[in-house]
Design a protein around this motif. Structure first.
Motif, short mmCIF file in Angstrom:
data_model
loop_
_atom_site.label_atom_id
_atom_site.label_comp_id
_atom_site.label_asym_id
_atom_site.label_seq_id
_atom_site.Cartn_x
_atom_site.Cartn_y
_atom_site.Cartn_z
N ARG A 69 0.82 -1.21 0.00
CA ARG A 69 0.00 0.00 0.00
C ARG A 69 0.85 1.26 0.00
N LEU A 70 1.91 1.27 0.79
CA LEU A 70 2.78 2.44 0.81
C LEU A 70 3.45 2.64 -0.55
N ALA A 71 3.89 1.54 -1.15
CA ALA A 71 4.53 1.63 -2.46
C ALA A 71 3.57 2.12 -3.54
N LEU A 107 11.35 1.57 12.79
CA LEU A 107 10.74 2.53 11.88
C LEU A 107 11.73 3.15 10.90
N THR A 108 13.01 2.79 11.00
CA THR A 108 14.05 3.44 10.21
C THR A 108 13.76 3.43 8.72
N GLU A 115 13.34 6.74 6.41
CA GLU A 115 14.26 7.04 5.30
C GLU A 115 13.53 7.10 3.96
N ALA A 116 12.43 6.38 3.86
CA ALA A 116 11.64 6.41 2.62
C ALA A 116 10.70 7.61 2.57
N VAL A 131 2.72 10.00 5.73
CA VAL A 131 2.76 11.06 4.73
C VAL A 131 1.66 10.78 3.70
N GLY A 132 0.85 11.79 3.43
CA GLY A 132 -0.26 11.59 2.51
C GLY A 132 -1.48 10.96 3.14
#
Length: 424
Positions: A86-88, A104-105, A109-110, A318-319
């Motif tokens: 889903r994030l991708a 959560l790293t 970073e993404a 985010v989003g």
């Protein structure tokens, strides 16, 4: 099941889960008064805790609809696969569950998580979360998650009858690992086949991290994850030696046992001890036992005054389609009422230090005192200390050592894992 067949089944399950969580399954894109929260808490005390938290959310924010985007199975692995897809695809849930800390790293970073430092300030969480916890949650000056609970990893659970029968005083735990090994030898000499119960990979990793903590101390242990403590330091050799000795006293079938089955070896009186997070309280409570009578706990010898923490937490993506409603969700789960309801149902303790401790059972009261007073360090086995790649590499080394007991190979594996991770 053969590996190829297993892979097909897993792929099918993930595809089914993706369909179940696809846009349109309960989400109205035009309605701002809803929040989609992604978890794998589908059963047991985790589901009970989430349900209790959702009840508080409904009372505090009756105009906002809670959408439970749960994906069950695989101890969270199915959910993480769906979440990654889903994030991708640019289809993030508003919030998702994850262990607080280094786990959560990759998301940070993404660029997939929002900085919640302003949320902390607005809700005065800096005043009610311990400073050492805030430090553990902060990455380059930003905070990306809100913990809804705290668990302690460096806990020994003991069957008092087994210890007493062997001439060991359950109320006088050993001060260090050397003293504990003497007690384990005594149990073996008295006919206890399994002095120390152990389970599958992550339980082995958890035992090893507590040995590291005992031999290095909290500052040097924490320095392992920042590069301040060298992985070829003398304390590492001492920890490997102690861990090697501890494995002499565990059940031979440890590799195939999950934590609850391993804990039952203690409950049934076939083992004296197990090192387990405080979710083990559930097993003893279900047996109808009374804390301080049939069972007791103490910090892993050598770690008194240290709280090896892990925390379930939630993020703001985010989003996020419903950002304002998501902040209301985070406000509820970080509130006194939200944390009290969740943790009383789940068996953990709140991240806040201003809760009513008298409402909690006896073991949780000891954990609350330790959490407020002790030095807090991050758990390796539960995502707080190291990112996923590093933690997995250490876990692989620990698992191999449990089979081959090759000290030199174990030492090399730990050092190489650290060099790769710290260089990156």
């Amino acid at each position: 099941m053969p590996p190829r067949a297993r892979a097909v089944v897993v792929a099918a399950l993930v595809a089914l889960a993706l369909t179940a969580c696809a846009p349109g399954s309960g989400i109205d894109p035009d309605d701002p008064d809803q929040v989609e929260v992604f978890t794998w808490w589908a059963t047991g005390s985790e589901k009970a805790g989430l349900d209790a938290l959702v009840d508080v959310f409904a009372a505090q924010h009756p105009d906002i609809r809670f959408v439970d985007a749960v994906v069950a199975g695989g101890a969270g692995s199915n959910a993480k696969s769906v979440l990654a897809e889903r994030l991708a695809d640019g289809d993030p849930p508003d919030s998702f569950q994850a262990h607080a800390g280094a786990e959560l790293t990759d998301y940070i970073e993404a660029g997939q998580l929002q900085d919640l430092s302003g949320f902390y300030a607005a809700n005065e969480l800096d005043d009610v979360f311990p400073a050492t916890l805030i430090d553990r949650l902060t990455v380059d000056g930003a905070i990306y998650s809100v913990p809804t609970n705290i668990h302690r990893a460096n806990v020994v659970w003991a069957n008092t009858a087994v210890l007493t029968a062997a001439g060991i005083d359950p109320a006088a735990p050993p001060a260090d690992l050397g003293g504990w090994l003497e007690d384990l030898r005594r149990l073996r000499e008295e006919g206890v086949a399994v002095p120390l119960a152990l389970g599958t990979e992550w339980t082995q990793l958890q035992l090893f991290e507590t040995v590291l903590l005992a031999d290095l101390g909290p500052d040097a242990y924490s320095g392992l994850w920042t590069g301040e403590t060298a992985w070829d330091a003398t304390g590492i050799d001492a920890a490997i030696a102690h861990y090697d000795e501890l494995l002499d006293y565990v059940n031979s079938d440890f590799a195939g046992l999950d934590w609850d089955t391993a804990t039952q070896i203690v409950v049934t009186g076939n083992a004296g001890y197990i090192v387990m997070g405080d979710w083990a309280e559930i097993a003893f409570a279900q047996a109808g036992w009374t804390y301080g009578l049939e069972y007791t706990t103490f910090p892993v010898p050598g770690t008194a005054g240290v709280f090896d923490f892990l925390a379930d937490s939630f993020v703001l993506t985010v989003g996020a389609p419903h950002e304002a409603a998501t902040e209301d969700w985070l406000s509820t789960l970080s509130s006194v009422d939200g944390q009290q309801a969740f943790n009383l149902a789940k068996g953990s303790i709140p991240a806040r230090t201003d809760v009513d401790a008298s409402a909690y059972p006896a073991y949780q009261q000891t954990a609350l005192t330790s959490y407020a007073d002790d030095v807090i360090v991050p758990s390796l086995a539960h995502g707080a200390a190291a990112d996923v790649a590093w933690s997995s590499a250490i876990s692989d080394a620990v698992s191999r050592f449990g089979i081959d007991r090759d000290v030199d190979a174990f030492r090399r594996g730990l050092l190489e894992a650290a060099e790769r991770s710290l260089a990156g």
